[in-house]
Design a protein around this motif. Structure first.
Motif, short mmCIF file in Angstrom:
data_model
loop_
_atom_site.label_atom_id
_atom_site.label_comp_id
_atom_site.label_asym_id
_atom_site.label_seq_id
_atom_site.Cartn_x
_atom_site.Cartn_y
_atom_site.Cartn_z
N ARG A 34 0.83 -1.15 -0.28
CA ARG A 34 -0.12 -0.23 0.16
C ARG A 34 0.61 1.04 -0.17
NH1 ARG A 34 -2.67 -4.74 1.98
NH2 ARG A 34 -4.78 -4.86 1.74
N ARG A 35 2.20 0.98 0.35
CA ARG A 35 3.27 2.02 -0.41
C ARG A 35 3.23 2.83 1.07
NH1 ARG A 35 5.24 1.75 -4.89
NH2 ARG A 35 3.05 1.46 -7.29
N LEU A 36 2.89 1.86 2.46
CA LEU A 36 3.41 3.05 3.74
C LEU A 36 4.06 2.43 4.42
CD1 LEU A 36 -1.03 2.53 4.25
CD2 LEU A 36 -0.03 4.78 3.71
N TRP A 37 5.53 1.99 4.22
CA TRP A 37 6.07 1.30 4.44
C TRP A 37 6.72 2.51 5.14
CZ3 TRP A 37 7.12 -1.70 8.63
CH2 TRP A 37 7.88 -2.06 9.21
N ASN A 38 7.07 2.96 4.70
CA ASN A 38 7.72 4.68 4.85
C ASN A 38 7.60 5.25 6.23
OD1 ASN A 38 10.41 4.06 2.69
ND2 ASN A 38 9.26 5.62 1.28
N ALA A 39 6.34 4.99 6.00
CA ALA A 39 5.89 6.14 6.76
C ALA A 39 6.40 5.07 8.45
CB ALA A 39 4.41 6.29 7.19
N ILE A 40 6.60 4.19 8.73
CA ILE A 40 6.81 3.21 9.59
C ILE A 40 8.09 3.53 9.27
CG2 ILE A 40 6.86 0.41 10.58
CD1 ILE A 40 4.19 0.72 9.95
N ASP A 41 9.57 3.49 8.71
CA ASP A 41 9.89 2.29 8.12
C ASP A 41 11.81 4.06 8.48
OD1 ASP A 41 12.96 0.77 7.94
OD2 ASP A 41 12.79 1.31 5.76
N LYS A 42 11.45 5.19 7.56
CA LYS A 42 12.02 6.19 8.30
C LYS A 42 11.10 7.30 8.50
CE LYS A 42 14.25 4.26 3.91
NZ LYS A 42 13.84 4.63 2.26
N GLY A 43 9.64 7.35 9.53
CA GLY A 43 8.67 8.24 9.40
C GLY A 43 8.58 9.50 8.51
N THR A 44 7.60 10.21 8.45
CA THR A 44 7.25 10.72 7.23
C THR A 44 6.14 12.06 7.95
OG1 THR A 44 5.65 11.30 5.35
CG2 THR A 44 4.60 9.06 6.96
N ASP A 45 6.72 13.47 7.02
CA ASP A 45 5.43 14.44 7.46
C ASP A 45 4.18 14.21 6.37
OD1 ASP A 45 8.46 15.20 9.07
OD2 ASP A 45 8.71 16.47 7.21
N ASN A 46 3.77 13.01 6.31
CA ASN A 46 2.54 12.98 4.91
C ASN A 46 1.93 12.31 6.62
OD1 ASN A 46 0.83 12.31 3.40
ND2 ASN A 46 1.50 12.23 2.19
N GLU A 47 0.90 12.98 6.42
CA GLU A 47 -0.02 12.74 8.00
C GLU A 47 -0.47 12.19 7.01
OE1 GLU A 47 -2.93 14.45 11.23
OE2 GLU A 47 -1.60 16.11 9.60
N GLU A 48 -1.50 11.67 5.73
CA GLU A 48 -2.20 11.51 5.24
C GLU A 48 -1.44 9.73 5.15
OE1 GLU A 48 -4.70 9.88 1.16
OE2 GLU A 48 -4.04 12.09 1.34
N ASP A 49 -0.37 9.40 5.10
CA ASP A 49 0.63 8.64 4.86
C ASP A 49 0.02 7.88 6.05
OD1 ASP A 49 0.53 8.07 2.45
OD2 ASP A 49 2.52 8.48 2.17
N ASP A 50 1.09 8.96 7.84
CA ASP A 50 1.48 8.27 8.50
C ASP A 50 -0.39 8.03 9.08
OD1 ASP A 50 2.65 8.06 10.51
OD2 ASP A 50 1.56 9.73 11.81
N MET A 51 -1.22 8.51 8.74
CA MET A 51 -2.53 8.14 9.88
C MET A 51 -2.63 6.70 9.09
SD MET A 51 -3.41 10.00 11.91
CE MET A 51 -2.24 10.10 12.59
N SER A 52 -2.82 6.47 7.41
CA SER A 52 -3.30 4.98 7.00
C SER A 52 -2.22 3.60 7.80
CB SER A 52 -3.12 4.78 5.16
OG SER A 52 -3.80 5.91 5.10
N ALA A 53 -1.18 4.12 7.57
CA ALA A 53 0.50 3.24 8.49
C ALA A 53 -0.47 2.86 10.38
CB ALA A 53 1.28 3.82 8.13
N LEU A 54 -1.12 4.33 10.57
CA LEU A 54 -1.23 3.67 12.36
C LEU A 54 -2.86 3.11 12.01
CD1 LEU A 54 -0.66 7.83 13.66
CD2 LEU A 54 -0.31 5.37 14.46
N GLU A 55 -4.20 3.62 10.90
CA GLU A 55 -5.03 2.74 10.66
C GLU A 55 -5.33 1.51 10.58
OE1 GLU A 55 -9.58 3.05 8.35
OE2 GLU A 55 -7.23 3.85 7.59
N ALA A 56 -3.99 0.79 9.65
CA ALA A 56 -3.37 -0.43 9.41
C ALA A 56 -3.05 -1.18 10.40
CB ALA A 56 -2.91 -0.39 7.88
N ILE A 57 -2.10 -1.42 11.35
CA ILE A 57 -1.49 -1.49 12.30
C ILE A 57 -2.38 -1.92 13.20
CG2 ILE A 57 0.38 -1.02 14.16
CD1 ILE A 57 1.72 -0.18 12.64
#
Length: 192
Positions: A34-57
């Motif tokens: 889902r192209r969300l792993w970078n939000a976890i691996d490196k962190g991200t400033d993109n709030e939409e990606d971060d929230m989608s990754a949080l929701e998935a976890i």
């Protein structure tokens, strides 16, 4: 620009006390897809990606973990908290596996224990070992069983008495009750 695929419509493997390794790999693959792993691996400033990754976890968490993990500031912190929480349980699992291996190595018949009771005890121990990541193959299980059989279950020539009828002769000669043993094939099948 990339497309974030919907998270909530997907079934996620739920984390349990025993499946962290499998859970982590499965969740990572799904997040990468889902192209969300970078939000976890490196962190991200993109709030939409971060929230989608949080929701998935959180979708892959048992209910009792959702509130404390949902309070994390970002997906990276959430993932790291889960990993830290599971390291302790992995250590316990490894220590328990070592104790079970030692128990298996020293397993012997107890005084007065029937062969069937020993077989069930051996089967139970093998199941516990498997649940802790230790595999006992068929040859090892049967070998352990055969090396542990008491002398009362053997003939003078060293053959294993396999069926109830074979026990009848020594039982009549000794006048003592001897345990009933099932055929070796069914013992091996029950052990595995």
């Amino acid at each position: 620009m990339h497309t974030v695929h919907e998270v909530s419509g997907t079934s996620w493997l739920t984390l349990t006390h025993t499946n962290y390794g499998k859970w982590a790999v499965t969740t990572k693959v799904k997040l990468r897809a889902r192209r969300l792993w970078n939000a976890i691996d490196k962190g991200t400033d993109n709030e939409e990606d971060d929230m989608s990754a949080l929701e998935a976890i959180l979708a892959a968490m048992p209910a009792q973990y959702r509130e404390p993990l949902g309070a994390k500031n970002n997906a990276k912190e959430e993932w790291e908290a889960i990993a830290a929480m599971r390291v302790g349980s992995d250590r316990v699992k490894k220590a328990t596996a070592q104790l079970l291996k030692q128990e298996y190595a020293t397993l012997k018949f107890k005084d007065g224990e029937s062969v069937e009771d020993f077989s069930l005890r051996l089967q139970s121990l093998i199941s516990k070992l498997r649940s802790h990541g230790v595999t006992i193959n068929e040859e090892q299980a049967v070998s352990k069983y055969l090396y542990s059989v008491p002398a009362t279950a053997m003939t003078d020539s060293g053959k294993l008495l396999l069926i109830e009828e074979e026990w009848a002769v020594p039982m009549k000669m000794s006048g003592k009750p001897l345990p009933v043993v099932v055929a070796m094939a069914s013992v091996a099948a029950r052990l595995l």
